[in-house]
Design a protein around this motif. Structure first.
Motif, PDB file in Angstrom:
ATOM      1  N   ALA A 161      -8.694 -58.267 -71.031  1.00 59.24           N
ATOM      2  CA  ALA A 161      -9.723 -59.013 -71.555  1.00 59.24           C
ATOM      3  C   ALA A 161     -10.069 -60.065 -70.569  1.00 59.24           C
ATOM      4  O   ALA A 161     -11.313 -60.483 -70.725  1.00 59.24           O
ATOM      5  CB  ALA A 161      -9.280 -59.871 -72.779  1.00 59.24           C
ATOM      6  N   GLU A 162      -9.263 -60.575 -69.889  1.00 61.42           N
ATOM      7  CA  GLU A 162      -9.676 -61.495 -68.730  1.00 61.42           C
ATOM      8  C   GLU A 162     -10.539 -60.779 -67.759  1.00 61.42           C
ATOM      9  O   GLU A 162     -11.355 -61.334 -67.338  1.00 61.42           O
ATOM     10  CB  GLU A 162      -8.395 -62.311 -68.249  1.00 61.42           C
ATOM     11  CG  GLU A 162      -8.450 -63.565 -67.822  1.00 61.42           C
ATOM     12  CD  GLU A 162      -7.194 -64.252 -67.554  1.00 61.42           C
ATOM     13  OE1 GLU A 162      -6.844 -64.662 -66.468  1.00 61.42           O
ATOM     14  OE2 GLU A 162      -6.352 -64.560 -68.605  1.00 61.42           O
ATOM     15  N   MET A 163      -9.810 -59.646 -67.367  1.00 57.88           N
ATOM     16  CA  MET A 163     -10.501 -59.185 -66.270  1.00 57.88           C
ATOM     17  C   MET A 163     -11.920 -58.739 -66.720  1.00 57.88           C
ATOM     18  O   MET A 163     -12.851 -58.632 -65.920  1.00 57.88           O
ATOM     19  CB  MET A 163      -9.827 -57.680 -65.972  1.00 57.88           C
ATOM     20  CG  MET A 163      -8.722 -57.788 -65.218  1.00 57.88           C
ATOM     21  SD  MET A 163      -8.046 -56.058 -64.905  1.00 57.88           S
ATOM     22  CE  MET A 163      -6.486 -56.035 -64.733  1.00 57.88           C
ATOM     23  N   ALA A 164     -12.282 -58.652 -67.877  1.00 61.06           N
ATOM     24  CA  ALA A 164     -13.571 -58.080 -68.234  1.00 61.06           C
ATOM     25  C   ALA A 164     -14.586 -59.043 -68.223  1.00 61.06           C
ATOM     26  O   ALA A 164     -15.867 -58.860 -68.414  1.00 61.06           O
ATOM     27  CB  ALA A 164     -13.594 -57.457 -69.923  1.00 61.06           C
ATOM     28  N   THR A 165     -14.309 -60.336 -68.284  1.00 59.34           N
ATOM     29  CA  THR A 165     -14.840 -61.463 -68.220  1.00 59.34           C
ATOM     30  C   THR A 165     -15.119 -62.197 -66.851  1.00 59.34           C
ATOM     31  O   THR A 165     -15.709 -63.221 -66.559  1.00 59.34           O
ATOM     32  CB  THR A 165     -14.547 -62.929 -69.214  1.00 59.34           C
ATOM     33  OG1 THR A 165     -12.954 -63.113 -68.867  1.00 59.34           O
ATOM     34  CG2 THR A 165     -14.481 -62.224 -70.677  1.00 59.34           C
ATOM     35  N   GLY A 271     -16.836 -58.592 -58.287  1.00 57.38           N
ATOM     36  CA  GLY A 271     -15.898 -58.395 -59.603  1.00 57.38           C
ATOM     37  C   GLY A 271     -16.456 -57.278 -60.603  1.00 57.38           C
ATOM     38  O   GLY A 271     -15.772 -57.203 -61.788  1.00 57.38           O
ATOM     39  N   ILE A 272     -17.700 -56.652 -60.176  1.00 56.55           N
ATOM     40  CA  ILE A 272     -18.399 -55.750 -61.070  1.00 56.55           C
ATOM     41  C   ILE A 272     -17.301 -54.704 -61.419  1.00 56.55           C
ATOM     42  O   ILE A 272     -17.219 -54.226 -62.714  1.00 56.55           O
ATOM     43  CB  ILE A 272     -19.774 -55.467 -60.668  1.00 56.55           C
ATOM     44  CG1 ILE A 272     -20.563 -56.818 -60.852  1.00 56.55           C
ATOM     45  CG2 ILE A 272     -20.230 -54.270 -61.529  1.00 56.55           C
ATOM     46  CD1 ILE A 272     -22.044 -56.375 -60.233  1.00 56.55           C
ATOM     47  N   ASP A 273     -16.808 -53.989 -60.579  1.00 49.85           N
ATOM     48  CA  ASP A 273     -16.037 -52.813 -60.568  1.00 49.85           C
ATOM     49  C   ASP A 273     -14.862 -52.936 -61.728  1.00 49.85           C
ATOM     50  O   ASP A 273     -14.746 -52.329 -62.619  1.00 49.85           O
ATOM     51  CB  ASP A 273     -15.557 -52.187 -59.358  1.00 49.85           C
ATOM     52  CG  ASP A 273     -14.724 -51.023 -59.612  1.00 49.85           C
ATOM     53  OD1 ASP A 273     -15.097 -50.131 -60.343  1.00 49.85           O
ATOM     54  OD2 ASP A 273     -13.807 -50.526 -58.558  1.00 49.85           O
ATOM     55  N   ARG A 274     -14.114 -54.053 -61.417  1.00 44.52           N
ATOM     56  CA  ARG A 274     -13.050 -54.361 -62.134  1.00 44.52           C
ATOM     57  C   ARG A 274     -13.561 -54.781 -63.720  1.00 44.52           C
ATOM     58  O   ARG A 274     -13.180 -54.313 -64.831  1.00 44.52           O
ATOM     59  CB  ARG A 274     -12.186 -55.677 -61.704  1.00 44.52           C
ATOM     60  CG  ARG A 274     -10.905 -56.042 -62.375  1.00 44.52           C
ATOM     61  CD  ARG A 274     -10.420 -57.060 -62.045  1.00 44.52           C
ATOM     62  NE  ARG A 274      -9.864 -56.892 -60.598  1.00 44.52           N
ATOM     63  CZ  ARG A 274     -10.290 -57.313 -59.305  1.00 44.52           C
ATOM     64  NH1 ARG A 274     -11.549 -58.010 -59.418  1.00 44.52           N
ATOM     65  NH2 ARG A 274      -9.640 -57.123 -58.281  1.00 44.52           N
ATOM     66  N   ALA A 275     -14.612 -55.625 -63.761  1.00 45.90           N
ATOM     67  CA  ALA A 275     -15.070 -55.860 -65.113  1.00 45.90           C
ATOM     68  C   ALA A 275     -15.553 -54.919 -66.097  1.00 45.90           C
ATOM     69  O   ALA A 275     -15.277 -54.988 -67.158  1.00 45.90           O
ATOM     70  CB  ALA A 275     -16.103 -57.118 -64.948  1.00 45.90           C
ATOM     71  N   ILE A 276     -16.434 -54.168 -65.509  1.00 42.37           N
ATOM     72  CA  ILE A 276     -17.009 -52.953 -66.181  1.00 42.37           C
ATOM     73  C   ILE A 276     -15.806 -51.975 -66.626  1.00 42.37           C
ATOM     74  O   ILE A 276     -15.969 -51.473 -67.840  1.00 42.37           O
ATOM     75  CB  ILE A 276     -18.234 -52.161 -65.389  1.00 42.37           C
ATOM     76  CG1 ILE A 276     -17.733 -51.692 -64.269  1.00 42.37           C
ATOM     77  CG2 ILE A 276     -19.312 -53.105 -65.530  1.00 42.37           C
ATOM     78  CD1 ILE A 276     -18.934 -50.799 -63.530  1.00 42.37           C
ATOM     79  N   LYS A 277     -14.895 -51.838 -65.741  1.00 38.67           N
ATOM     80  CA  LYS A 277     -13.799 -50.731 -66.188  1.00 38.67           C
ATOM     81  C   LYS A 277     -12.709 -51.270 -67.218  1.00 38.67           C
ATOM     82  O   LYS A 277     -12.709 -50.599 -68.253  1.00 38.67           O
ATOM     83  CB  LYS A 277     -12.985 -50.272 -64.922  1.00 38.67           C
ATOM     84  CG  LYS A 277     -13.570 -49.378 -64.247  1.00 38.67           C
ATOM     85  CD  LYS A 277     -12.788 -48.973 -63.225  1.00 38.67           C
ATOM     86  CE  LYS A 277     -13.413 -47.927 -62.241  1.00 38.67           C
ATOM     87  NZ  LYS A 277     -12.677 -47.875 -60.845  1.00 38.67           N
ATOM     88  N   ALA A 278     -12.736 -52.396 -67.224  1.00 41.33           N
ATOM     89  CA  ALA A 278     -11.922 -53.359 -68.211  1.00 41.33           C
ATOM     90  C   ALA A 278     -12.424 -53.263 -69.594  1.00 41.33           C
ATOM     91  O   ALA A 278     -12.111 -53.146 -70.496  1.00 41.33           O
ATOM     92  CB  ALA A 278     -11.464 -54.795 -67.789  1.00 41.33           C
ATOM     93  N   ARG A 279     -13.792 -53.738 -69.373  1.00 46.21           N
ATOM     94  CA  ARG A 279     -14.559 -53.598 -70.721  1.00 46.21           C
ATOM     95  C   ARG A 279     -14.729 -52.519 -71.234  1.00 46.21           C
ATOM     96  O   ARG A 279     -14.653 -52.320 -72.491  1.00 46.21           O
ATOM     97  CB  ARG A 279     -15.996 -54.406 -70.514  1.00 46.21           C
ATOM     98  CG  ARG A 279     -17.037 -54.048 -71.601  1.00 46.21           C
ATOM     99  CD  ARG A 279     -16.787 -55.409 -72.793  1.00 46.21           C
ATOM    100  NE  ARG A 279     -17.871 -55.128 -73.475  1.00 46.21           N
ATOM    101  CZ  ARG A 279     -19.013 -55.696 -73.606  1.00 46.21           C
ATOM    102  NH1 ARG A 279     -19.147 -56.595 -72.552  1.00 46.21           N
ATOM    103  NH2 ARG A 279     -20.001 -55.321 -74.751  1.00 46.21           N
ATOM    104  N   MET A 280     -14.703 -51.398 -70.661  1.00 43.84           N
ATOM    105  CA  MET A 280     -14.527 -50.043 -71.138  1.00 43.84           C
ATOM    106  C   MET A 280     -13.493 -49.651 -71.932  1.00 43.84           C
ATOM    107  O   MET A 280     -13.369 -49.077 -73.105  1.00 43.84           O
ATOM    108  CB  MET A 280     -14.846 -49.168 -70.095  1.00 43.84           C
ATOM    109  CG  MET A 280     -15.014 -47.565 -70.514  1.00 43.84           C
ATOM    110  SD  MET A 280     -16.274 -46.970 -71.666  1.00 43.84           S
ATOM    111  CE  MET A 280     -17.615 -46.582 -70.481  1.00 43.84           C
TER     112      MET A 280
END
Ligand SMILES: CC(C)(COP(=O)(O)OP(=O)(O)OC[C@H]1O[C@@H](n2cnc3c(N)ncnc32)[C@H](O)[C@@H]1OP(=O)(O)O)[C@@H](O)C(=O)NCCC(=O)NCCS
Length: 338
Positions: A161-165, A271-280
């Motif tokens: 959840a933290e990575m996604a933000t 940080g887009i790669d990490r955030a979009i994958k975490a959100r997914m």
């Protein structure tokens, strides 16, 4: 006996028999992979993108004395796309090393040759009998990726959840089950087109314009494969700065397939790669409660993406190779062996 076969008109018993063979192959070669289910299998085998054709043959055991049709012990299909035929062959482990695989490839290769195609490609899973088989037929290795698998039971959801933000200011993320909304199709296709280079060499066709993208999404839906998308939108321009696509197939809904993940060049380093994958992953957790794993394929040179995948908990699983062969040479070799 090898004969041409059309999944569209095949009996339910044949589809069930093919499924048994597919699951016996998985149990022998990839025992950690979930078995396939019958749901939408016929559609999976039938539906193609506009402009593509799939032609299939099966190897069928002799009928029983009471006339019951024999089991489907092998199958080959070739997908004709662009200037290449993409081959897939399956032989039940109980009849391997008896020449069934070679017979199936022969009939498919002859057709591809007569259709005027010059090259055949195939995906070969590392550490399985397919490597020796295709090499014996003169196929050569063009490209290797690594398949990695994420076990969702080991995921730290609070971390995720933290990575996604953790995305830079000026971007926001959107989740779209089913595919990108119509108003974003053009921007989405532009993002995919920009990294076309990265995808060169892949057998899977990619979608570089809005119409092709729409066709590709429709085809996925028809095949019983449900796409999910997370986008990073650049607020200032409205451009798609990053995207990640996961597909949950009706045929194995406990293990999803990661398709493309793209961060457009100008938007790297935020940080887009990490955030979009975490959100997914967070979204899939509620959208697909049956899901237990996600698998992804990466070029071994793509260090940045491999690093993010490792942070998310993906474990490298197998080499996944692309092989190809000149069709005329293959036909010649197979006919000479008769
Ligand atoms: C690869 C595959 C199609 C081979 O089928 P097959 O009917 O056993 O192949 P054949 O009997 O026609 O073999 C032809 C030649 O290939 C080579 N070959 C086949 N299997 C081999 C193996 N395990 N190791 C080394 N060489 C092999 C041999 O040269 C063989 O000739 P030989 O038996 O006279 O020595 C079969 O193992 C299969 O279905 N594998 C799964 C493929 C797949 O796509 N899996 C995806 C999910 S894992």
């Amino acid at each position: 006996m090898v004969r041409e076969w059309d999944a569209r008109t095949a009996s339910s018993a044949e589809i069930a028999s093919l499924l048994d063979t597919l699951n016996a192959v998985l149990a022998a070669d990839l025992p950690q992979d979930p078995p396939w289910r019958e749901r939408s299998l016929r559609e999976y085998l039938t539906e193609v993108m506009p402009g593509q054709r799939r032609i299939s043959w099966v190897a069928q055991a002799d009928p029983a004395p009471d006339g019951t049709p024999g089991a489907i012990v092998g199958q080959v299909h070739v997908l004709l796309l662009g200037d290449i035929g993409v081959l897939e062959v399956l032989v039940h482990p109980s009849v391997r090393r008896t020449g069934v695989g070679r017979d199936l490839v022969r009939v498919a290769a002859r057709r591809v040759y007569h259709e005027g195609f010059s090259s055949i490609g195939v995906e070969v899973v590392g550490d399985t009998p397919a490597v020796g088989f295709y090499e014996s037929l003169g196929f050569t290795r063009e490209y290797v990726e690594t398949r990695s698998v994420l076990d969702l039971s080991g995921v730290d959801w609070a971390d995720l959840a933290e990575m996604a933000t953790g995305v830079g200011a000026g971007y926001h993320l959107e989740f779209h089950p089913g595919g990108p909304p119509d108003e974003l199709l053009d921007a989405y296709a532009r993002a995919k087109a920009e990294v076309r280079d990265v995808e060169d060499g892949e057998l899977r066709p990619s979608s570089y314009d809005a119409q092709r993208l729409r066709d590709s999404l429709n085809c996925l839906h028809r095949r019983g494969m449900k796409p999910y998308i997370v986008l990073a939108l650049h607020e200032q321009t409205g451009e798609v700065a990053g995207l990640t696509e996961v597909v949950v197939p009706a045929q194995h809904p406990t293990r999803a397939d990661q398709y493309d993940t793209i961060v457009v060049q100008d938007h790297r380093g935020y940080g887009i790669d990490r955030a979009i994958k975490a959100r997914m992953l967070l979204e899939l957790r509620s959208a697909e409660p049956e899901l237990t794993e996600v698998q992804t394929w990466n070029a071994q040179a793509n260090e940045a993406m491999l690093k993010v995948n490792a942070e998310l908990g993906y474990q490298p699983d197998r080499d996944w190779c692309e092989y190809s062969v000149d069709v005329a040479e293959l036909v010649h070799r197979l006919d000479a062996a008769l």
